[in-house]
Design an enzyme around this catalytic site. Structure first.
Site, PDB file in Angstrom:
ATOM      1  N   ASP A   1     -11.380   2.911   4.226  1.00 40.14           N
ATOM      2  CA  ASP A   1     -11.592   1.457   4.190  1.00 40.14           C
ATOM      3  C   ASP A   1     -13.073   1.112   4.121  1.00 40.14           C
ATOM      4  OD1 ASP A   1      -9.591  -0.377   3.876  1.00 40.14           O
ATOM      5  OD2 ASP A   1      -9.012  -0.444   5.969  1.00 40.14           O
TER       6      ASP A   1
ATOM      7  N   LYS B   1       0.828  -1.205   0.000  1.00 40.22           N
ATOM      8  CA  LYS B   1       0.000   0.000   0.000  1.00 40.22           C
ATOM      9  C   LYS B   1       0.862   1.255   0.000  1.00 40.22           C
ATOM     10  CE  LYS B   1      -3.753  -2.459   2.285  1.00 40.22           C
ATOM     11  NZ  LYS B   1      -4.414  -2.793   3.568  1.00 40.22           N
TER      12      LYS B   1
ATOM     13  N   GLN C   1      -4.755  -1.453   9.641  1.00 38.42           N
ATOM     14  CA  GLN C   1      -4.541  -2.763   9.033  1.00 38.42           C
ATOM     15  C   GLN C   1      -5.121  -3.863   9.914  1.00 38.42           C
ATOM     16  OE1 GLN C   1      -3.263  -3.413   5.936  1.00 38.42           O
ATOM     17  NE2 GLN C   1      -3.857  -5.526   6.329  1.00 38.42           N
TER      18      GLN C   1
END
Length: 352
Positions: free
Chosen positions: A181, A114, A158
């Site tokens: 997200d 990422k 994460q």
């Protein structure tokens, strides 16, 4: 073995229901339905110990392998252009903050990819790394700083987090307008409701649908089966397919005869996190298969000591499915690209 395991899971489900019902009676004599969270038992998938024999067909289906890298690269080229225009217009670029807790190898790899993608597209990235034994308070403190930082337009925590941490509490600390997200309850709720538009759609489901559309797969009116119901992929995937007018069925660890249900699907999204769970015999000839699974399996011959294995038995699916995404190189690149898209969109809402 599979049937015994399913009976055990069903028994556990029944006991939990009775216990929860008893608890509800302590507060109300009107309803007998239990609190929903009491029904959230672990998804303990029990794969076949002996795989079924492959199904033979009169004519072998030609299977198109959907290259997620190529499609992702097409989208990233446009992101680079948009970021360049933003920098020229307002002198600023989108910013993404990533919070990584612990040293889980696959999580480190995902975060590394990422950050690299941000660098390649001109998006600013900031990484906050915390130890495995950190407290919720430490993570929340970091998130508050990112929430207030005007140079950060998207925040990503994460997953998965270590078990001692309250995942929901931590994710809810991310400001709605920075929830790139797509995990905030308001974003998921707006995804579920017709006529509503979430600020962000969860990256993996968004990437899967983008793959389907760009591959020329018709979604509206098709039978779709989503295998898995996690908050990260399975649930938002089902909701997103419904918004695209598919007829959606969800297969999970308590589903009876999942093979039969899956064989009716025109589109199969495998997101259970169980390597090779979906065999060739589960698929209807001509089905489109999107394999979200990325389970790390130890392999000393690979650079980082492991390789990623999908939920679908790839070799058996070839010749049955009309199209399939490989692992790696299918959904993974699209997930990261959708994260970049969401971060760009968050910045656009402020600057443009």
């Amino acid at each position: 073995m599979l049937m015994i395991a399913r009976k055990a899971l069903a028994s556990a489900h029944t006991k939990a229901f009775r216990l929860a019902t008893r608890d509800v009676h302590c507060f109300s004599s009107i309803l007998v339905s239990p609190p929903l969270v009491s029904l959230d038992l672990p998804e303990n998938w029990i794969p076949y110990s002996d795989p079924p024999p492959p199904v033979s067909f009169e004519t072998e289906q030609k299977t198109v392998v959907v290259d997620g890298n190529v499609i992702a690269e097409e989208i990233r080229t446009k992101i680079i252009s948009e970021v360049g225009k933003m920098k020229k217009a307002v002198g600023k670029v989108p910013g993404l903050a990533v919070v990584l807790v612990g040293e889980q190898r696959d999580s480190q790899t995902y975060v590394r990819n990422k950050i690299k993608a941000c660098e390649e597209t001109g998006i600013k990235s900031v990484l906050a790394e915390l130890p495995e034994d950190c407290t919720e308070g430490q993570i929340i403190s970091v998130l508050r700083k990112f929430n207030e930082d005007t140079s950060i337009h998207g925040i990503l925590v994460q997953l998965p987090l270590p078990q001692h941490l309250n995942e929901s509490k931590i994710l809810n600390m991310v400001r709605l307008e920075k929830d790139v997200d797509g995990f905030h309850p308001l974003n998921v709720g707006n995804l579920a409701m017709r006529g509503r538009e979430p600020l962000f759609v969860s990256c993996t489901p968004k990437g899967c649908v983008e793959l389907l559309i760009r591959t020329g797969v018709e979604i509206a009116g098709k039978n779709a089966v989503v295998i898995g119901r996690s908050n990260i992929v399975g649930l938002p995937m089902s909701l997103l397919l419904q918004r695209h007018d598919a007829t959606v069925s969800t297969v999970h660890a308590f589903t009876k005869d999942p093979e039969h249900i899956t064989r009716k699907a025109d589109i199969v999204i495998a997101a259970a996190g169980i390597p090779n769970l979906v065999r060739g015999s589960w698929l209807k000839p001509g089905a489109v298969v999107i394999d979200v699974g990325t389970t790390p399996v130890e392999d000393s011959s690979c650079e980082f000591g492991y390789r990623l294995v999908g939920d679908v038995c790839y070799e058996e699916a070839l010749g049955v499915a009309s199209a399939i995404t490989p692992v790696p190189g299918g959904v993974g690149p699209m997930t990261i690209t959708m994260l970049l898209c969401n971060t760009l969109e968050a910045a656009k809402r402020i600057f443009l």
